[in-house]
Design an enzyme around this catalytic site. Structure first.
Site, short mmCIF file in Angstrom:
data_model
loop_
_atom_site.label_atom_id
_atom_site.label_comp_id
_atom_site.label_asym_id
_atom_site.label_seq_id
_atom_site.Cartn_x
_atom_site.Cartn_y
_atom_site.Cartn_z
N CYS A 95 -23.25 33.58 -29.76
CA CYS A 95 -24.08 32.93 -30.78
C CYS A 95 -24.15 33.72 -32.10
CB CYS A 95 -25.48 32.69 -30.21
SG CYS A 95 -26.38 31.40 -31.08
N HIS A 196 -24.87 30.01 -24.29
CA HIS A 196 -25.87 30.80 -23.59
C HIS A 196 -25.88 30.31 -22.14
CE1 HIS A 196 -27.49 32.16 -27.41
NE2 HIS A 196 -27.57 30.92 -27.82
#
Ligand code: ZN
Lengths: 246, 441
Positions: A95, A196
């Site tokens: 991310c 994630h």
């Protein structure tokens, strides 16, 4: 005893979404097989780490306002990190870190947060603060010459452009941009992704790919990995894949 | 005149709902606000308004304040069912006002959703605001906590009423500096308890000073990022303390404030903080200590979200956990009980829970004390099983059953003490299944 050394960058800042779980999974899978695993961390104010001394460098995602504090700190190591990438140290970047390794990140207000410029992609936030790519995601990635389904959860406002070598093809979810069919960035020794979950907790084969890569590189041989009891992981994958891709 | 008809209409609707045995919830407020979006401004209020906000514990803390005030003989209007957004507040007021919009009460007590504080109190009287804590929730964890705090800070810049703040949460304590002209700031602080740690044990917020960005220094952590901290550069955190709890004894379930010992029904550090907040409110309004003592002894702050049952001879402790802090607090209680235990963790990912279950990786499952088995269930039973396994707990002692009835059957195959943690939509079904099991056994 064979060991791998992991460097965790900014554990106290880039720690949203339980990304630390990726390191825990690596440690678990190493120790179960009798390898040892050393985890060091680096954050603002610490002594400069020797990046080349590590087998894996991991970094997660954080909130926008923290990302800018950290970008300043990270950029002082630009050349050393570049060398570590060239030397084959494995980088797992999730991310916010995925974005930071690119050219730049342009936030909602138009401020440019400079990146490390190690890879040529760049990221721009969508004008609307409320619009984010959020949800479960499944991609197909080529790991060790085999197409594999990778499961995770994406939550990002940033749209990443100019990725020449994506991590995988999106089967369910968004990817690098809204409605994109590509996700993340992938080289032999770099996985940079929005996934994630934590990523490795649902994708044990990917975790083992990283472990094999690092052991082979460090010990110059083809280390065979003992099989582990992955029944929870397999049931979890089966359930989620059925749910998302059917 | 228009408000008269809105109120009349709402009251008739309320009667109809009551006859139909429906809980009004937010409906009255929803309809009334459509007819007049500024209705909140038009209620006539002559009594103090006390509001509680936080990520965790606002319902029970608000209910404890109301309960204590009622014990002291006051008439209290409160949104005790936890309808804590604008529509819920308006509903509560509509049910308790005269046709001219007058609220007849000695005190009005509200719990308010964190994001609604500015919206509601720019239109409605506020005398005392209590802020307990700010944690990240599982639903929106991308810096929204910071955005939320900044919004409340903005509102507080012009607020001059009482402000009761947890001095041990940097994200709460910082709000005391929003308006330098407000002399009515009351900080509370809890002394180090037995299981406090030198290092951060669980995921937490606010590692840097919000004023000078220096890393905060902690003397100790009670749980998550709650503890005694200060900024080494600008001294942020070093405030004059209004109420200080000491001699925290969770085995005896008691703590002392200004030489008086208070007994409480729970054994968690987290509720000591909330009790102390209630005590601050009571002190500001000169409520006799005798009522506070009695109320603390009788009123469980856990209030439905957590309960103790006895099923077939096994003590069963059920707790809601909708974020890592909630789960960590439950695991602290489990670890502080040294008997042999079984743990059931039920994890769902329905819309109301949030689809993202990665928050479970912020739960600290390290070194569980005398846990013999862990059973997992819910729509994400395998995710939580993987999480626990990775923490080092022997994977052969973990069993995953997505079907709740099977999980509960397995749970009661031994007579160990049972600890049950369930997230939002999992809580009621789990509770029902356990009660059903209790009837069969
Ligand atoms: Zn400071």
């Amino acid at each position: 005893m064979k060991e791998l050394k992991i460097l965790y960058l900014y554990p106290d800042i880039l720690e949203l979404y339980g990304d630390f779980g990726n390191i825990q999974v690596l440690k678990y899978r190493l120790e179960k097989r009798g390898f040892s695993c050393i985890i060091d961390s680096y954050s603002i104010g610490d002594d400069e780490p020797n990046f080349n001394d590590y087998d894996i460098i991991f970094s997660g995602g954080g909130a926008d306002n923290e990302q800018s504090i950290l970008s300043k700190d990270l950029i002082q190591y630009k050349d050393k990190i570049k060398t570590a990438v060239k030397n084959g140290v494995f980088f797992l970047l999730i991310c916010g870190s995925y974005q930071l390794f690119g050219k730049y990140y342009k936030d909602v207000d138009g401020n440019i947060i400079p990146g490390l410029e190690i890879f040529p992609y760049y990221t721009e936030a969508i004008n609307d603060r409320k619009k984010r790519c959020i949800g479960n995601i499944v991609i197909s990635a080529n790991i060790n010459g085999k197409e594999q389904k990778i499961i995770g959860f994406e939550n990002h406002g940033g749209q990443t452009y100019d990725v020449f070598s994506p991590f995988g093809t999106v089967l369910y979810g968004n990817g690098n941009k809204f409605g994109d069919n590509k996700e993340g960035f992938f080289l032999d020794n770099v996985i940079a992704t929005y996934l994630h979950g934590p990523l490795l907790s649902k994708n044990p084969e990917l975790a083992d790919y990283i472990i094999s890569y690092c052991l082979n590189r460090k010990y110059g041989e083809n280390v065979t990995l003992e099989k582990l009891d992955d029944s929870f992981e397999n049931l979890c994958r089966e359930q989620l894949l059925k749910h998302f891709t059917h | 005149m228009r408000n008269f008809f809105i109120i009349l209409f709402a009251k008739i609707l309320n009667v109809i709902l009551k006859i139909a045995r429906k809980q009004g919830g937010n409906i009255l407020g929803k309809i009334a606000l459509k007819l007049n979006k500024n209705l909140l401004k038009d209620f006539k209020v002559n009594s103090p308004v006390i509001a509680v906000t936080a990520t965790n514990g606002k319902t029970s803390t608000n209910n404890c304040i109301s309960y204590t005030l009622k014990q002291a003989g006051f008439k209290v209007v409160s949104n005790s069912e936890g309808n804590n957004m604008e529509t819920g507040i308006v509903s509560t007021l509509l049910k308790n006002c005269t046709l001219t919009g007058k609220i007849k009460a000695d005190y009005i007590c509200f719990e308010i959703d964190e994001s609604y504080v500015p919206k509601i109190f720019s239109k409605f009287r506020l005398d005392t605001l209590v802020i307990l804590n700010f944690f990240r929730d599982q639903l929106d964890r991308n810096g929204e906590v910071e955005t939320l705090i900044l919004k409340i800070n903005e509102f507080l810049k012009t607020y001059e009423g009482n402000l009761i703040l947890n001095n041990d949460d940097p994200n709460v304590s910082r709000l005391g500096l929003a308006n330098p002209n407000n002399d009515n700031i009351y900080y509370y602080h809890v002394d180090k308890y037995k299981y406090a740690t030198q290092e951060l044990k669980e995921a937490g917020e606010g590692k840097f000073c919000p004023f000078c960005k220096t890393r905060l220094e902690y003397e100790f952590y009670q749980y998550s990022h709650i503890g005694k901290f200060h900024c080494p550069k600008c001294n942020f955190g070093e405030n004059e303390i209004y109420k200080f709890a000491e001699n925290i004894d969770l085995e005896k379930r008691s703590f002392d404030v200004s030489g008086i010992t208070y007994k409480i029904p729970e054994n968690s550090i987290y509720t000591v903080y909330n009790h102390l907040a209630v005590l601050c409110v009571c002190s500001i309004y000169n409520i006799d200590t005798e009522f506070v003592l009695k109320s603390f002894k009788d009123f469980s702050l856990n209030n439905g979200r957590s309960e103790k049952l006895e099923i077939n001879g096994s003590n069963t402790f059920i707790n809601l956990a909708k974020n890592p802090t909630g789960a960590n607090v439950s695991l602290r209680i489990l670890n502080e009980d040294s008997s042999n235990k079984d743990l059931l963790f039920v994890l769902n990912d329905n819309i109301a829970d949030g689809f993202d279950v990665s928050w479970i990786w912020d739960i600290n499952f390290d070194s569980l004390n005398n846990v013999e088995r862990i059973i997992t269930s819910g729509t994400r039973a395998y995710d939580i099983a993987i999480r626990i396994k990775t923490s080092g707990f022997d994977h052969t002692k973990i069993q995953a059953f997505p079907e709740l009835d099977k999980a509960v059957d397995e749970l009661y195959s031994t007579t160990n003490n049972k600890y049950v943690i369930a997230n939002y939509t999992a809580l009621q079904p789990t509770r029902n299944e356990i009660l059903r099991k209790g009837k069969i056994l």
